[in-house]
Scaffold this motif. Structure first.
Motif, short mmCIF file in Angstrom:
data_model
loop_
_atom_site.label_atom_id
_atom_site.label_comp_id
_atom_site.label_asym_id
_atom_site.label_seq_id
_atom_site.Cartn_x
_atom_site.Cartn_y
_atom_site.Cartn_z
N THR A 158 13.84 1.64 0.36
CA THR A 158 12.85 2.69 0.17
C THR A 158 13.34 3.61 -0.95
O THR A 158 14.53 3.90 -1.04
CB THR A 158 12.68 3.53 1.45
OG1 THR A 158 13.95 4.01 1.86
CG2 THR A 158 12.06 2.69 2.56
N PRO A 159 12.44 4.08 -1.84
CA PRO A 159 12.88 4.98 -2.91
C PRO A 159 13.07 6.40 -2.38
O PRO A 159 12.41 7.34 -2.79
CB PRO A 159 11.73 4.88 -3.92
CG PRO A 159 10.53 4.57 -3.10
CD PRO A 159 11.01 3.73 -1.96
N ARG A 160 13.98 6.52 -1.41
CA ARG A 160 14.29 7.79 -0.78
C ARG A 160 15.79 7.85 -0.50
O ARG A 160 16.42 6.82 -0.31
CB ARG A 160 13.54 7.96 0.55
CG ARG A 160 12.03 7.95 0.44
CD ARG A 160 11.40 8.01 1.82
NE ARG A 160 9.94 8.09 1.75
CZ ARG A 160 9.15 8.15 2.81
NH1 ARG A 160 9.68 8.12 4.03
NH2 ARG A 160 7.83 8.22 2.67
N PRO B 42 6.45 8.14 -4.90
CA PRO B 42 7.43 7.93 -5.96
C PRO B 42 7.79 6.45 -6.13
O PRO B 42 7.64 5.65 -5.21
CB PRO B 42 8.65 8.72 -5.48
CG PRO B 42 8.12 9.69 -4.49
CD PRO B 42 6.96 9.00 -3.83
N PHE B 43 8.24 6.11 -7.31
CA PHE B 43 8.73 4.77 -7.61
C PHE B 43 10.07 4.92 -8.32
O PHE B 43 10.51 6.03 -8.62
CB PHE B 43 7.72 4.03 -8.50
CG PHE B 43 7.44 4.72 -9.80
CD1 PHE B 43 8.19 4.47 -10.94
CD2 PHE B 43 6.40 5.65 -9.90
CE1 PHE B 43 7.94 5.11 -12.14
CE2 PHE B 43 6.13 6.30 -11.10
CZ PHE B 43 6.91 6.04 -12.22
N VAL C 204 15.74 14.46 -8.18
CA VAL C 204 14.99 15.57 -7.59
C VAL C 204 13.59 15.10 -7.21
O VAL C 204 13.06 15.47 -6.16
CB VAL C 204 14.94 16.76 -8.55
CG1 VAL C 204 14.00 17.84 -8.03
CG2 VAL C 204 16.35 17.34 -8.75
N GLY C 205 12.97 14.26 -8.05
CA GLY C 205 11.64 13.77 -7.75
C GLY C 205 11.59 12.91 -6.50
O GLY C 205 10.65 13.02 -5.69
N LEU C 206 12.58 12.04 -6.30
CA LEU C 206 12.61 11.22 -5.09
C LEU C 206 12.76 12.11 -3.85
O LEU C 206 12.15 11.85 -2.81
CB LEU C 206 13.76 10.22 -5.15
CG LEU C 206 13.65 9.10 -6.20
CD1 LEU C 206 14.87 8.19 -6.12
CD2 LEU C 206 12.37 8.30 -6.04
N LEU C 207 13.56 13.14 -3.97
CA LEU C 207 13.73 14.06 -2.84
C LEU C 207 12.43 14.82 -2.57
O LEU C 207 12.01 14.97 -1.42
CB LEU C 207 14.88 15.02 -3.13
CG LEU C 207 15.59 15.64 -1.92
CD1 LEU C 207 16.26 14.57 -1.08
CD2 LEU C 207 16.61 16.67 -2.38
N ALA C 208 11.78 15.27 -3.66
CA ALA C 208 10.53 16.02 -3.50
C ALA C 208 9.41 15.14 -2.98
O ALA C 208 8.48 15.63 -2.32
CB ALA C 208 10.14 16.65 -4.83
N GLY C 209 9.46 13.85 -3.25
CA GLY C 209 8.41 12.94 -2.80
C GLY C 209 8.59 12.42 -1.40
O GLY C 209 7.73 11.68 -0.91
N ASP C 210 9.68 12.77 -0.74
CA ASP C 210 9.97 12.29 0.61
C ASP C 210 9.61 13.38 1.62
O ASP C 210 10.28 14.41 1.69
CB ASP C 210 11.45 11.94 0.71
CG ASP C 210 11.89 11.52 2.10
OD1 ASP C 210 11.01 11.39 2.99
OD2 ASP C 210 13.10 11.33 2.30
N PRO C 211 8.56 13.19 2.43
CA PRO C 211 8.15 14.23 3.37
C PRO C 211 9.23 14.61 4.38
O PRO C 211 9.18 15.70 4.95
CB PRO C 211 6.93 13.62 4.07
CG PRO C 211 6.46 12.53 3.18
CD PRO C 211 7.69 12.00 2.48
#
Length: 491
Positions: free
Chosen positions: A131-133, A278-279, A447-454
């Motif tokens: 998973t991209p998280r 996110p990808f 930061v984007g992967l973190l921000a995209g993970d609920p």
């Protein structure tokens, strides 16, 4: 808006002059998945995708890439006054442990187990089996119900710690099957001894959090979920506030992750954008975040009782105790002393190598898992970038606005993105951290992967600070993690 690189593909590359280890399952060694070549997709989401979708691919001849890879051979090996070999190109700012923390993070967010260098890859058609998280699915698998082999059947909220038989092996290890293969959510975390010991440390970290919560009378079905949350959030804190800050510098990170007056943190992304989820951008996975290959030392000392051991040897039949290759039980006396990899209580850890255009000797002559023409990791990385249709480094730097003036990097024409970013770090940051182009890419993706993970701390509780005991209350570092896990003695 990203600008298109309108220059025609050149027959030769831009850099005209030379100016995982053990088995490498994630560098194109696996058979192709059987998909036909597909056209460049225009969708804006997927497990892999493009960050700079409008830039043209840079496709130099393979002979040009071979020449460039040859120029990335190792530094001459210096010798001390006593005649002992020294490690060249050391980075005084980054202890060696961060090289393998970076590898562990990579394994957490990306895994394309069947990629092939034999075809041109459309990133939108590639699927990551991670998973991209930053969710440690390589540690937890699918949880106790669906991945029971990862958990202790006598205490199913805890991860299983392995026990080796016999006097020639360390008694504690990753859990392994009868043939010595580790039982893991990601087999790459057993590819060499350092990464397998780091994975074991994370197992102990989760288990220590379970004990910590039991002391607070957290029971029943909530125990595993809460232990998993605390493990993930403290790990995410380390990823962003220690590891990423050390790579990019505070100026870049604080521009991408903005702290508000009320203590919340907000992602400010200029280039990494998605529509639904996110990808993983290929400019990140195949170029900017391949910095770790230049950081690898040729040898590592695991503990004070051992001499430094080769990370890799070029022959597949090398003696087992002469190299750190994995997929086997941990030999006796090979337990890692983590203060030799991270600075703890004034220790003097081994250092990573600088982020530059030179690779340590063993990576220039890999074991022949592919063929004689592809035994250079640098060449594999360059070929992978070409297969994925990456743009040139100059085009990406121009789009971001980080192009250095004139010929400051000593390059001419156009350059493969991965090489360009290493050269930028070498020249503009003295190899101690990422250059401005790769720093922007890596910071935005992390930061984007973190921000995209609920479920991340950044989305669920943007003013959260670490809760576990730490040397600096309200913060948390890898040394704090290792101490809490019980694998590094208390201060």
């Amino acid at each position: 808006m990203a600008q298109r690189d309108k220059s025609a593909p050149a027959a030769t590359g831009g850099a005209q002059s030379p100016s995982s280890l053990g088995p490498l399952p994630d560098h194109g060694a696996s058979p192709p998945r059987g998909l036909d070549q597909v056209p460049q997709s225009s969708i804006d989401r997927g497990r892999y995708g493009r960050m700079f979708r409008h830039l043209r691919a840079f496709s130099p001849d393979d002979d040009v890439l071979r020449a460039l890879a040859n120029s990335m051979g190792p530094y001459p090996q210096p010798v001390s006054d006593t005649g002992a070999s020294l490690e060249p190109g050391e980075n005084p700012d980054l202890p060696a442990g961060y090289t393998y923390l970076g590898q562990y993070i990579d394994h957490d967010i990306t895994f394309d187990p069947v990629s092939s260098l034999e075809r041109r890859d459309d990133p939108d058609a590639l699927r990551s089996y991670r998973t991209p998280r930053f969710d440690l699915d390589s540690l937890y698998g699918s949880g106790p119900a669906d991945s029971p082999y990862l958990y202790d059947q006598h205490d199913p909220v805890k991860l299983l710690v392995g026990a080796n038989p016999g006097e020639e092996l360390e008694p504690e290890d990753l859990p392994r099957n009868q043939q010595g293969r580790a039982l893991l959510g990601d087999p790459r975390n057993d590819v060499h001894v350092i990464i397998s010991q780091l994975h074991l440390a994370f197992i102990h970290f989760h288990n220590a959090i379970v004990d910590h919560l039991r002391d607070q009378v957290v029971l029943g079905g909530e125990l595993f979920a809460e232990a998993q949350r605390l493990t993930r959030w403290h790990y995410q804190w380390i990823v962003i506030n220690e590891y990423l800050r050390g790579l990019t510098g505070s100026e870049v990170l604080d521009r991408v992750l903005v702290k508000t007056k009320d203590g919340r943190r907000i992602a400010s992304l200029r280039f990494f954008r998605w529509k639904r989820e996110p990808f993983i951008p290929v400019e990140f996975s195949a170029a900017a975040y391949r910095l770790g290959h230049s950081q690898i030392r040729s040898r590592y000392q695991l503990n004070p009782q051992l001499e430094p051991i080769h990370i890799l040897l070029p022959t597949p039949d090398a003696a087992p105790l002469e190299h750190l290759g994995g997929f086997r039980p941990l030999p006796k006396t090979w337990k890692i002393r983590w203060d030799l990899f991270f600075e703890a209580d004034g220790s003097s850890p081994q250092l990573s190598r600088r982020i530059d255009t030179k690779m340590t000797g063993p990576l220039d002559h890999l074991p022949p898992f592919l063929d004689e023409r592809r035994r250079s990791l640098a060449l594999l990385d360059l070929l992978r970038g070409k297969a994925l249709g990456l743009p040139s480094g100059e085009a990406v730097a121009s789009t971001i606005g980080t192009s250095p003036p004139g010929e400051q990097l000593g390059l001419s024409g156009r350059t493969p993105l991965w090489y360009y970013l290493l050269k930028e770090a070498e020249v503009l940051a003295d190899g101690r951290r990422l250059g401005p182009t790769s720093a922007q890419i890596v910071a935005e993706v992390f930061v984007g992967l973190l921000a995209g993970d609920p479920s991340s701390y950044l989305r669920a509780q943007p003013d959260w600070v670490p809760e576990l005991p730490a040397s600096d209350p309200g913060s948390f570092t890898m040394v704090d993690l290792l101490r809490f896990a019980g694998v590094l003695p208390a201060a």
